[in-house]
Write a protein that holds these residues in place. Structure first.
Motif, short mmCIF file in Angstrom:
data_model
loop_
_atom_site.label_atom_id
_atom_site.label_comp_id
_atom_site.label_asym_id
_atom_site.label_seq_id
_atom_site.Cartn_x
_atom_site.Cartn_y
_atom_site.Cartn_z
N PHE A 1 0.83 -1.21 0.00
CA PHE A 1 0.00 0.00 0.00
C PHE A 1 0.86 1.26 0.00
O PHE A 1 0.59 2.22 -0.73
CB PHE A 1 -0.92 0.01 1.22
N SER A 2 1.91 1.24 0.81
CA SER A 2 2.76 2.43 0.91
C SER A 2 3.47 2.74 -0.39
O SER A 2 3.69 3.91 -0.72
CB SER A 2 3.81 2.23 2.02
N SER A 3 3.81 1.70 -1.16
CA SER A 3 4.54 1.94 -2.40
C SER A 3 3.69 2.65 -3.44
O SER A 3 4.24 3.22 -4.40
CB SER A 3 5.05 0.61 -2.96
N PHE A 4 2.38 2.62 -3.30
CA PHE A 4 1.49 3.29 -4.26
C PHE A 4 1.03 4.66 -3.77
O PHE A 4 0.22 5.30 -4.43
CB PHE A 4 0.27 2.42 -4.56
N HIS A 5 1.53 5.10 -2.62
CA HIS A 5 1.20 6.42 -2.11
C HIS A 5 2.11 7.47 -2.75
O HIS A 5 3.26 7.19 -3.09
CB HIS A 5 1.40 6.48 -0.59
N GLU A 6 1.61 8.66 -2.88
CA GLU A 6 2.47 9.81 -3.12
C GLU A 6 3.10 10.23 -1.80
O GLU A 6 2.59 9.91 -0.73
CB GLU A 6 1.67 10.97 -3.71
N GLN A 7 4.21 10.93 -1.87
CA GLN A 7 4.90 11.31 -0.65
C GLN A 7 3.99 12.14 0.28
O GLN A 7 3.92 11.89 1.48
CB GLN A 7 6.16 12.11 -0.99
N GLN A 8 3.29 13.09 -0.28
CA GLN A 8 2.43 13.93 0.54
C GLN A 8 1.26 13.13 1.10
O GLN A 8 0.90 13.27 2.27
CB GLN A 8 1.90 15.10 -0.29
N GLY A 9 0.69 12.26 0.28
CA GLY A 9 -0.40 11.42 0.76
C GLY A 9 0.04 10.46 1.83
O GLY A 9 -0.73 10.14 2.75
N PHE A 10 1.28 9.98 1.73
CA PHE A 10 1.79 9.06 2.76
C PHE A 10 1.94 9.77 4.10
O PHE A 10 1.64 9.19 5.15
CB PHE A 10 3.14 8.50 2.31
N LEU A 11 2.42 11.01 4.07
CA LEU A 11 2.65 11.73 5.32
C LEU A 11 1.35 12.22 5.96
O LEU A 11 1.26 12.31 7.18
CB LEU A 11 3.58 12.92 5.07
N LEU A 12 0.35 12.51 5.14
CA LEU A 12 -0.87 13.10 5.67
C LEU A 12 -2.03 12.12 5.74
O LEU A 12 -2.98 12.34 6.49
CB LEU A 12 -1.30 14.30 4.81
N GLY A 13 -1.98 11.04 4.97
CA GLY A 13 -3.10 10.12 4.91
C GLY A 13 -2.95 8.95 5.86
O GLY A 13 -2.05 8.90 6.71
N ASN A 14 -3.84 7.98 5.72
CA ASN A 14 -3.82 6.75 6.52
C ASN A 14 -3.02 5.70 5.76
O ASN A 14 -3.50 5.12 4.78
CB ASN A 14 -5.25 6.26 6.77
N VAL A 15 -1.81 5.43 6.22
CA VAL A 15 -0.92 4.53 5.50
C VAL A 15 -1.29 3.07 5.71
O VAL A 15 -0.73 2.19 5.06
CB VAL A 15 0.55 4.76 5.94
N TRP A 16 -2.22 2.79 6.62
CA TRP A 16 -2.62 1.41 6.87
C TRP A 16 -3.70 0.94 5.91
O TRP A 16 -4.12 -0.22 5.96
CB TRP A 16 -3.10 1.26 8.31
N LEU A 17 -4.17 1.83 5.05
CA LEU A 17 -5.20 1.49 4.09
C LEU A 17 -4.70 1.76 2.68
O LEU A 17 -3.77 2.54 2.49
CB LEU A 17 -6.48 2.30 4.35
N PRO A 18 -5.28 1.12 1.67
CA PRO A 18 -4.87 1.41 0.29
C PRO A 18 -5.09 2.89 -0.03
O PRO A 18 -6.04 3.50 0.45
CB PRO A 18 -5.79 0.51 -0.55
#
Length: 285
Positions: A39-56
């Motif tokens: 899931f983390s590999s498909f996040h953008e950097q900003q989305g990873f820092l601000l979003g819920n990394v435990w979900l797709p």
């Protein structure tokens, strides 16, 4: 009597359901770290820092993978394939030949060689890395494929020979005698008898040694210096150092580096289990 049988069947069904539920929970518990990395590999950097990394991610992106492929990953991948495949093939071929000789030739010299191999299993790799570096450097193999392949073969031989020797000892003597009556020499028996019967053990040791060589970090770190000779474990660390904040990029690198092992295991899982089962059955006879 009928009531007792029905009660027993009901209890058996309940037991199977409970076991299945526990197995599913354990599967989710064991594999969720893999899902987290994916899931983390498909996040953008900003989305990873601000979003819920435990979900797709809501908006998945392949940018991390494209960046990795454009940063020399293909070169590192090919280096790992060349070193791993060559090392495993050589380990399997040399170990099977040596094991055959150790089993067939029961002399004091063969027993001494086998005992030396057993002692080699107790020597940690880290304690020999300086002598290995000196030998590789003076042999002119520093920063070459040969400098990575030869030490990998040397450290893979003792355990592989130990496994194959114990496996070959279970081959009945009558089969060797039948081959001799048919007029085969030692080389013919090795090719036409030992190799086919040793497939279960060879599959097991090949998978084990491939994982060891593929994940080896110390040899690439000490025995190479140029970026063109980096293997994946060392390349991942270097990429992480260059992108210490880009967690999605690092996760994409981990996924790509582990993908061959995952695909190989999924493809060969049934074959490997059948081979091991037949090997244990042969050992029992």
């Amino acid at each position: 009597m009928t009531t007792t049988i029905e009660s027993g069947r009901t209890a058996a069904v309940i037991t199977r359901i409970v076991v299945a539920l526990l197995a599913i929970l354990w599967l989710l518990f064991s594999f969720y770290p893999v899902f987290y990395i994916l899931f983390s590999s498909f996040h953008e950097q900003q989305g990873f820092l601000l979003g819920n990394v435990w979900l797709p991610p809501e908006h998945p992106t392949f940018k991390n993978y494209l960046d990795i492929l454009g940063a020399g990953f293909v070169r590192y991948f090919l280096n790992s394939v060349i070193v791993s495949v060559t090392s495993v093939v050589c380990i399997a071929a040399f170990s099977l030949s040596a094991s055959y000789v150790l089993v067939k030739v029961t002399t004091r010299l063969s027993r001494t060689i086998f005992n030396i191999l057993l002692i080699a299993l107790a020597i940690p790799l880290q304690s020999l890395i300086i002598p290995i570096y000196i030998m590789v450097y003076h042999a002119g193999l520093y920063n070459t494929y040969g400098g990575l392949i030869l030490p990998s073969i040397a450290f893979g031989l003792p355990l592989t020979i130990l496994i194959l020797v114990n496996f070959l000892r279970d081959i009945p003597t009558e089969l060797y005698q039948a081959m001799e009556i048919d007029g085969l020499d030692e080389y013919g028996m090795l090719i036409h008898l030992v190799v086919p019967l040793s497939v279960p053990a060879l599959v097991a040791v090949a998978v084990y040694q491939f994982i060891n060589v593929w994940n080896n970090f110390l040899f690439p770190l000490v025995l190479t210096e140029s970026a063109n000779m980096r293997l994946l474990p060392l390349a991942i660390v270097n990429f992480e150092g260059l992108h210490s904040i880009d967690v999605p990029g690092v996760m994409a690198t981990v996924i790509l580096s582990a993908l061959p092992l995952i695909v190989g295991y999924v493809a060969a899982r049934r074959s490997l289990l059948r081979s091991l089962a037949s090997g244990f059955a042969g050992g029992g006879r």
